[in-house]
Design an enzyme around this catalytic site. Structure first.
Site, PDB file in Angstrom:
ATOM      1  N   ASP A  84       0.824  -1.207   0.000  1.00 29.69           N
ATOM      2  CA  ASP A  84       0.000   0.000   0.000  1.00 29.69           C
ATOM      3  C   ASP A  84       0.862   1.263   0.000  1.00 29.69           C
ATOM      4  O   ASP A  84       0.349   2.372  -0.093  1.00 29.69           O
ATOM      5  CB  ASP A  84      -0.996   0.003   1.153  1.00 29.69           C
ATOM      6  CG  ASP A  84      -0.347  -0.044   2.529  1.00 29.69           C
ATOM      7  OD1 ASP A  84       0.894  -0.082   2.610  1.00 29.69           O
ATOM      8  OD2 ASP A  84      -1.094  -0.063   3.533  1.00 29.69           O
ATOM      9  N   SER A  85       2.187   1.087   0.053  1.00 31.08           N
ATOM     10  CA  SER A  85       3.101   2.208  -0.180  1.00 31.08           C
ATOM     11  C   SER A  85       2.896   2.811  -1.559  1.00 31.08           C
ATOM     12  O   SER A  85       3.316   3.942  -1.826  1.00 31.08           O
ATOM     13  CB  SER A  85       4.552   1.752  -0.011  1.00 31.08           C
ATOM     14  OG  SER A  85       4.796   0.548  -0.713  1.00 31.08           O
ATOM     15  N   ASP A 142      -1.186  -6.222  -0.490  1.00 34.55           N
ATOM     16  CA  ASP A 142      -1.388  -5.522   0.774  1.00 34.55           C
ATOM     17  C   ASP A 142      -2.864  -5.136   0.926  1.00 34.55           C
ATOM     18  O   ASP A 142      -3.422  -4.465   0.050  1.00 34.55           O
ATOM     19  CB  ASP A 142      -0.538  -4.242   0.787  1.00 34.55           C
ATOM     20  CG  ASP A 142       0.256  -4.084   2.062  1.00 34.55           C
ATOM     21  OD1 ASP A 142      -0.034  -4.787   3.045  1.00 34.55           O
ATOM     22  OD2 ASP A 142       1.171  -3.239   2.074  1.00 34.55           O
ATOM     23  N   LYS A 164      -1.396  -9.509   2.771  1.00 38.05           N
ATOM     24  CA  LYS A 164      -0.683  -9.028   3.957  1.00 38.05           C
ATOM     25  C   LYS A 164      -1.564  -8.047   4.713  1.00 38.05           C
ATOM     26  O   LYS A 164      -2.274  -7.244   4.099  1.00 38.05           O
ATOM     27  CB  LYS A 164       0.634  -8.341   3.577  1.00 38.05           C
ATOM     28  CG  LYS A 164       1.457  -7.881   4.800  1.00 38.05           C
ATOM     29  CD  LYS A 164       2.804  -7.322   4.385  1.00 38.05           C
ATOM     30  CE  LYS A 164       2.740  -5.905   3.872  1.00 38.05           C
ATOM     31  NZ  LYS A 164       2.320  -4.931   4.936  1.00 38.05           N
ATOM     32  N   GLU A 208      -1.606  -5.606   8.638  1.00 37.39           N
ATOM     33  CA  GLU A 208      -0.724  -4.987   9.629  1.00 37.39           C
ATOM     34  C   GLU A 208      -1.226  -5.185  11.052  1.00 37.39           C
ATOM     35  O   GLU A 208      -2.422  -5.330  11.295  1.00 37.39           O
ATOM     36  CB  GLU A 208      -0.604  -3.484   9.362  1.00 37.39           C
ATOM     37  CG  GLU A 208       0.139  -3.139   8.089  1.00 37.39           C
ATOM     38  CD  GLU A 208       0.379  -1.645   7.943  1.00 37.39           C
ATOM     39  OE1 GLU A 208       0.937  -1.253   6.904  1.00 37.39           O
ATOM     40  OE2 GLU A 208       0.015  -0.856   8.848  1.00 37.39           O
ATOM     41  N   GLU A 228       9.254  -4.371  10.619  1.00 45.65           N
ATOM     42  CA  GLU A 228       9.663  -3.063  10.104  1.00 45.65           C
ATOM     43  C   GLU A 228      10.163  -2.166  11.231  1.00 45.65           C
ATOM     44  O   GLU A 228       9.488  -2.001  12.255  1.00 45.65           O
ATOM     45  CB  GLU A 228       8.519  -2.372   9.363  1.00 45.65           C
ATOM     46  CG  GLU A 228       8.923  -1.013   8.788  1.00 45.65           C
ATOM     47  CD  GLU A 228       7.938  -0.426   7.813  1.00 45.65           C
ATOM     48  OE1 GLU A 228       8.154   0.734   7.383  1.00 45.65           O
ATOM     49  OE2 GLU A 228       6.956  -1.108   7.468  1.00 45.65           O
TER      50      GLU A 228
END
Length: 282
Positions: A45-46, A84, A114, A116, A183
């Site tokens: 999602d970056s 993501d 993925k 978070e 991270e």
């Protein structure tokens, strides 16, 4: 190179063979990742910042992520493809989480998704895994949360905070996640946790004890114009030559130096003469 699977990544961990993961967001970058021998491609999602111009990862939508992920799918054969799940697409309920994950598999061809954080995300991960979709977890600095709280800093600098990260990692592992992203975690903290983690750990600013590493495409190549995190290494500086190339094109267009005859298509003189006559008579 053989197609990467969840089993092959586990085998890499067992053999002590580092896992190379990279983000990619479009078909050309996917083709390059394939040619370079990358093990895992994450459509992160970056992309919200690197491709779509948002200020953080929070605004990106499921539809936007699906479009980008499908383009990457068309460019790779060998790497494992992970999509993501964007902010707001899985947190509300297990039903929402499973439905979103299914879209990434059905519409974009993902091998896995993925999500978070620990906390409620552990239950969401378990639900998605129970639905038959592999899940990669993400702990430490989680950009979706950091964007809301404004706390973009390393996690786990104190023993208590590092232990909380470890508890989240264990919970995600126990929920069935096949791999974890660490991270912005101190290298010493990562090293302390690794003996208790059975699944592959992919680090980004988490030291060399992790089973693999991931970097963002635009960071790695020196394309992104925004600030870089401490853990970023630029393996190339492409933004300046790309800008110079486009500026050279603009200059040549304005000077009538491009295109030259070699850049065009010919027409027989008699046909050109006949065309001019036809136009004149019109």
């Amino acid at each position: 190179m053989e197609r990467r699977t969840i089993s092959s990544l586990a085998a890499q961990k067992a053999a002590g063979e580092p896992i190379a993961m990279i983000t990619a967001y479009d078909h050309p970058s996917a083709q390059i990742a394939e040619a370079a021998g990358v093990d895992v491609v994450l459509v992160g999602d970056s992309a919200a910042m690197t491709v779509l111009g948002y200020d953080s990862t929070v605004p990106v939508t499921v539809d936007e992520m699906l479009m980008l992920t499908a383009a990457v799918r068309r460019g790779i054969r060998t790497p494992l493809l992970v999509g993501d799940l964007p902010f707001g697409s899985y947190e509300a309920s297990d039903v929402q989480a499973v439905a979103t994950a299914q879209r990434f598999v059905k519409e974009a061809g993902c091998d896995a998704v993925k999500l978070e954080r620990g906390g409620t995300s552990v239950q969401r991960a378990r639900a998605i895994v129970d639905a038959g979709i592999p899940v990669m977890g993400h702990v430490g600095l989680t950009p979706q949360t950091a964007a809301i709280t404004g706390t973009y800093r390393a996690r786990g600098r104190s023993a208590d905070e590092a232990f909380a990260v470890f508890e989240s990692a264990l919970a995600l592992q126990e929920a069935g996640c096949f791999a974890l992203v660490f991270e912005a975690i101190p290298a010493a903290a990562t090293a302390a946790m690794m003996p208790r983690l059975d699944v592959p750990v992919i680090g980004i600013g988490a030291g060399n004890a992790a089973n693999g590493q991931v970097l963002v495409w635009h960071d790695l190549l020196g394309i992104y114009g925004g600030p870089s995190a401490r853990f970023v290494k630029h393996y190339a500086e492409l933004r300046r030559p790309m800008t110079d190339a486009v500026a050279a094109y603009v200059a040549e267009v304005r000077e009538h130096a491009y295109p030259l005859p070699m850049h065009g298509y010919g027409m027989p003189d008699d046909e050109a003469s006949r065309l001019r006559a036809m136009i004149a008579d019109r």
